[in-house]
Design a protein around this motif. Structure first.
Motif, PDB file in Angstrom:
ATOM      1  N   VAL A  59      -3.190 -55.558 -40.958  1.00  0.00           N
ATOM      2  CA  VAL A  59      -3.433 -55.211 -39.551  1.00  0.00           C
ATOM      3  C   VAL A  59      -3.640 -56.430 -38.670  1.00  0.00           C
ATOM      4  N   THR A  60      -3.860 -57.609 -39.251  1.00  0.00           N
ATOM      5  CA  THR A  60      -4.002 -58.812 -38.428  1.00  0.00           C
ATOM      6  C   THR A  60      -2.656 -59.357 -37.980  1.00  0.00           C
ATOM      7  N   ASP A  61      -1.582 -58.812 -38.520  1.00  0.00           N
ATOM      8  CA  ASP A  61      -0.217 -59.232 -38.184  1.00  0.00           C
ATOM      9  C   ASP A  61       0.360 -58.216 -37.201  1.00  0.00           C
ATOM     10  N   ARG A  62       0.448 -58.602 -35.931  1.00  0.00           N
ATOM     11  CA  ARG A  62       0.878 -57.654 -34.888  1.00  0.00           C
ATOM     12  C   ARG A  62       2.292 -57.133 -35.146  1.00  0.00           C
ATOM     13  N   ASP A  63       3.185 -57.993 -35.618  1.00  0.00           N
ATOM     14  CA  ASP A  63       4.551 -57.552 -35.899  1.00  0.00           C
ATOM     15  C   ASP A  63       4.560 -56.528 -37.037  1.00  0.00           C
ATOM     16  N   ALA A  64       3.741 -56.759 -38.046  1.00  0.00           N
ATOM     17  CA  ALA A  64       3.660 -55.824 -39.170  1.00  0.00           C
ATOM     18  C   ALA A  64       3.116 -54.482 -38.716  1.00  0.00           C
ATOM     19  N   VAL A  65       2.144 -54.515 -37.809  1.00  0.00           N
ATOM     20  CA  VAL A  65       1.591 -53.262 -37.290  1.00  0.00           C
ATOM     21  C   VAL A  65       2.641 -52.520 -36.465  1.00  0.00           C
ATOM     22  N   GLY A  66       3.449 -53.266 -35.735  1.00  0.00           N
ATOM     23  CA  GLY A  66       4.542 -52.637 -34.993  1.00  0.00           C
ATOM     24  C   GLY A  66       5.518 -51.950 -35.926  1.00  0.00           C
ATOM     25  N   ARG A  67       5.843 -52.612 -37.036  1.00  0.00           N
ATOM     26  CA  ARG A  67       6.748 -52.004 -38.016  1.00  0.00           C
ATOM     27  C   ARG A  67       6.105 -50.777 -38.670  1.00  0.00           C
ATOM     28  N   LEU A  68       4.794 -50.833 -38.847  1.00  0.00           N
ATOM     29  CA  LEU A  68       4.082 -49.681 -39.398  1.00  0.00           C
ATOM     30  C   LEU A  68       4.260 -48.458 -38.510  1.00  0.00           C
ATOM     31  N   PHE A  69       4.085 -48.616 -37.228  1.00  0.00           N
ATOM     32  CA  PHE A  69       4.227 -47.482 -36.317  1.00  0.00           C
ATOM     33  C   PHE A  69       5.678 -47.002 -36.236  1.00  0.00           C
ATOM     34  N   GLU A  70       6.610 -47.928 -36.381  1.00  0.00           N
ATOM     35  CA  GLU A  70       8.016 -47.512 -36.433  1.00  0.00           C
ATOM     36  C   GLU A  70       8.254 -46.660 -37.677  1.00  0.00           C
ATOM     37  N   ALA A  71       7.622 -47.037 -38.795  1.00  0.00           N
ATOM     38  CA  ALA A  71       7.756 -46.257 -40.025  1.00  0.00           C
ATOM     39  C   ALA A  71       7.164 -44.865 -39.857  1.00  0.00           C
ATOM     40  N   VAL A  72       6.070 -44.776 -39.115  1.00  0.00           N
ATOM     41  CA  VAL A  72       5.445 -43.471 -38.869  1.00  0.00           C
ATOM     42  C   VAL A  72       6.413 -42.552 -38.135  1.00  0.00           C
ATOM     43  N   THR A  73       7.128 -43.081 -37.152  1.00  0.00           N
ATOM     44  CA  THR A  73       8.039 -42.248 -36.372  1.00  0.00           C
ATOM     45  C   THR A  73       9.178 -41.696 -37.225  1.00  0.00           C
ATOM     46  N   GLN A  74       9.454 -42.340 -38.358  1.00  0.00           N
ATOM     47  CA  GLN A  74      10.489 -41.836 -39.261  1.00  0.00           C
ATOM     48  C   GLN A  74       9.991 -40.629 -40.052  1.00  0.00           C
ATOM     49  N   VAL A  75       8.673 -40.496 -40.159  1.00  0.00           N
ATOM     50  CA  VAL A  75       8.083 -39.372 -40.887  1.00  0.00           C
ATOM     51  C   VAL A  75       7.928 -38.162 -39.976  1.00  0.00           C
ATOM     52  N   GLY A  76       7.523 -38.409 -38.732  1.00  0.00           N
ATOM     53  CA  GLY A  76       7.331 -37.316 -37.792  1.00  0.00           C
ATOM     54  C   GLY A  76       6.602 -37.802 -36.560  1.00  0.00           C
ATOM     55  N   PRO A  77       6.383 -36.925 -35.585  1.00  0.00           N
ATOM     56  CA  PRO A  77       5.672 -37.325 -34.366  1.00  0.00           C
ATOM     57  C   PRO A  77       4.221 -37.667 -34.675  1.00  0.00           C
ATOM     58  N   LEU A  78       3.736 -38.741 -34.056  1.00  0.00           N
ATOM     59  CA  LEU A  78       2.379 -39.220 -34.315  1.00  0.00           C
ATOM     60  C   LEU A  78       1.356 -38.315 -33.643  1.00  0.00           C
ATOM     61  N   HIS A  79       0.485 -37.737 -34.444  1.00  0.00           N
ATOM     62  CA  HIS A  79      -0.596 -36.901 -33.928  1.00  0.00           C
ATOM     63  C   HIS A  79      -1.866 -37.711 -33.728  1.00  0.00           C
ATOM     64  N   SER A  80      -2.173 -38.605 -34.695  1.00  0.00           N
ATOM     65  CA  SER A  80      -3.457 -39.294 -34.639  1.00  0.00           C
ATOM     66  C   SER A  80      -3.477 -40.506 -35.551  1.00  0.00           C
ATOM     67  N   VAL A  81      -4.445 -41.367 -35.282  1.00  0.00           N
ATOM     68  CA  VAL A  81      -4.699 -42.540 -36.119  1.00  0.00           C
ATOM     69  C   VAL A  81      -6.180 -42.570 -36.460  1.00  0.00           C
ATOM     70  N   ILE A  82      -6.475 -42.727 -37.737  1.00  0.00           N
ATOM     71  CA  ILE A  82      -7.842 -42.970 -38.192  1.00  0.00           C
ATOM     72  C   ILE A  82      -7.861 -44.405 -38.695  1.00  0.00           C
ATOM     73  N   HIS A  83      -8.473 -45.279 -37.917  1.00  0.00           N
ATOM     74  CA  HIS A  83      -8.417 -46.719 -38.198  1.00  0.00           C
ATOM     75  C   HIS A  83      -9.672 -47.135 -38.953  1.00  0.00           C
ATOM     76  N   THR A  84      -9.583 -47.111 -40.286  1.00  0.00           N
ATOM     77  CA  THR A  84     -10.722 -47.502 -41.117  1.00  0.00           C
ATOM     78  C   THR A  84     -10.598 -48.923 -41.655  1.00  0.00           C
ATOM     79  N   ALA A  85      -9.459 -49.570 -41.469  1.00  0.00           N
ATOM     80  CA  ALA A  85      -9.255 -50.908 -42.024  1.00  0.00           C
ATOM     81  C   ALA A  85     -10.278 -51.891 -41.473  1.00  0.00           C
ATOM     82  N   GLY A  86     -10.886 -52.639 -42.365  1.00  0.00           N
ATOM     83  CA  GLY A  86     -11.874 -53.625 -41.955  1.00  0.00           C
ATOM     84  C   GLY A  86     -12.483 -54.279 -43.179  1.00  0.00           C
ATOM     85  N   VAL A  87     -13.282 -55.309 -42.946  1.00  0.00           N
ATOM     86  CA  VAL A  87     -13.928 -56.020 -44.041  1.00  0.00           C
ATOM     87  C   VAL A  87     -15.409 -56.204 -43.730  1.00  0.00           C
TER      88      VAL A  87
END
Length: 278
Positions: A59-87
């Motif tokens: 998640v610290t890589d903005r380009d990677a996060v952009g690709r992640l959301f593009e991958a989500v759109t291939q699965v279906g319309p985005l309803h929600s995000v639960i952002h638990t990533a952290g240290v």
């Protein structure tokens, strides 16, 4: 197509628990930086009848996060995000903690803003540490810099960690980074609503996960005995709240933080008041 819930930190205790809840009604995409753990989490969910798409993402890589959301759109319309990533403080130095928790949240939330359609919601995981940190120690004036100058934001927030000795820097970075998460989830609510989106945060207390137990002898773990409910919180208890925050039932909920700490902050605040009055 089935609506999708994206869960970052999807290989962690709260991430998997959240997937078990939202996966009852929606397709699930799990994202995590730990690929082996991510695959194991997807396999565990499959045993519960939940088919999850696993995406390796830092998640610290903005380009990677952009690709992640593009991958989500291939699965279906985005309803929600639960952002638990952290240290947690035990997992790295102050710079690593600040970048993962604060910039990671910024990246995920901004890509959510760019990709989500009207009615979608995001919940960010903050921490009770954001409620316990004295306001004068939080460099809140520097927080807006994250939207315009990340280097300046990092410099200002890390400088604020120098108030104590080197051994305390990671702990301060954690509290400040989670204060940023709480701030961002409130400050950006009006902007997000302009696109019909909701944004909230939840501040857990000591949760019985692998990451939570890293702080068992210090930090949040040491505060379990101070809770009105003197035990560790269960990942499932957090998951139910996180899932509710992004559900259609919570359509009026935005721009706020929900403290779910077993009463630690309430108990400590009252004890401090009583001590001062003696």
């Amino acid at each position: 197509m089935t609506a999708v819930s994206l869960i970052t930190g999807g290989a962690g205790g709260m991430g998997v628990a959240s997937a078990k809840v939202v996966g009852r009604d929606r397709a699930v995409v799990l994202a995590d930086v730990r690929k082996e753990r991510l695959d194991a989490a997807a396999a565990e969910l499959a045993e519960h009848g939940i088919s999850a798409t696993a995406v390796h993402c830092d998640v610290t890589d903005r380009d990677a996060v952009g690709r992640l959301f593009e991958a989500v759109t291939q699965v279906g319309p985005l309803h929600s995000v639960i952002h638990t990533a952290g240290v947690s403080p035990s997992m790295g130095d102050a710079e690593y903690v600040m970048r993962t928790n604060a910039i990671g949240t910024l990246n995920v939330d901004e890509e959510f803003f760019a990709h989500a359609g009207e009615g979608a919601a995001i919940v960010n995981v903050a921490s009770m540490a954001a409620h316990l940190m004295p306001a004068e120690m939080i460099p809140s004036a520097a927080f807006p810099l994250a939207l315009s100058d990340i280097d300046a934001f990092m410099a200002a927030t890390l400088q604020a960690c120098d108030i104590a000795g080197p051994e305390a820097r990671s702990g301060l970075a954690y509290a400040i980074s989670k204060s940023f998460v709480r701030w961002f989830s409130s400050a950006q609510a009006e902007r997000f609503n302009g696109k019909g989106l909701r944004i909230v945060s939840v501040s857990p207390g000591s949760v019985d996960t692998e990451m939570g137990r890293l702080e068992e002898q210090a930090g949040a773990g040491a505060l379990v005995a101070d809770a009105a409910v003197p035990r560790w919180g269960k990942p499932e208890e957090m998951a139910e709240l996180l899932a509710f925050c992004v559900s259609d039932k919570a359509g009026y909920l935005t721009g706020t933080d929900i403290l779910n700490d077993g009463g630690v902050v309430a108990s400590m605040t009252e004890r401090a008041r009583v001590a001062q009055s003696v």
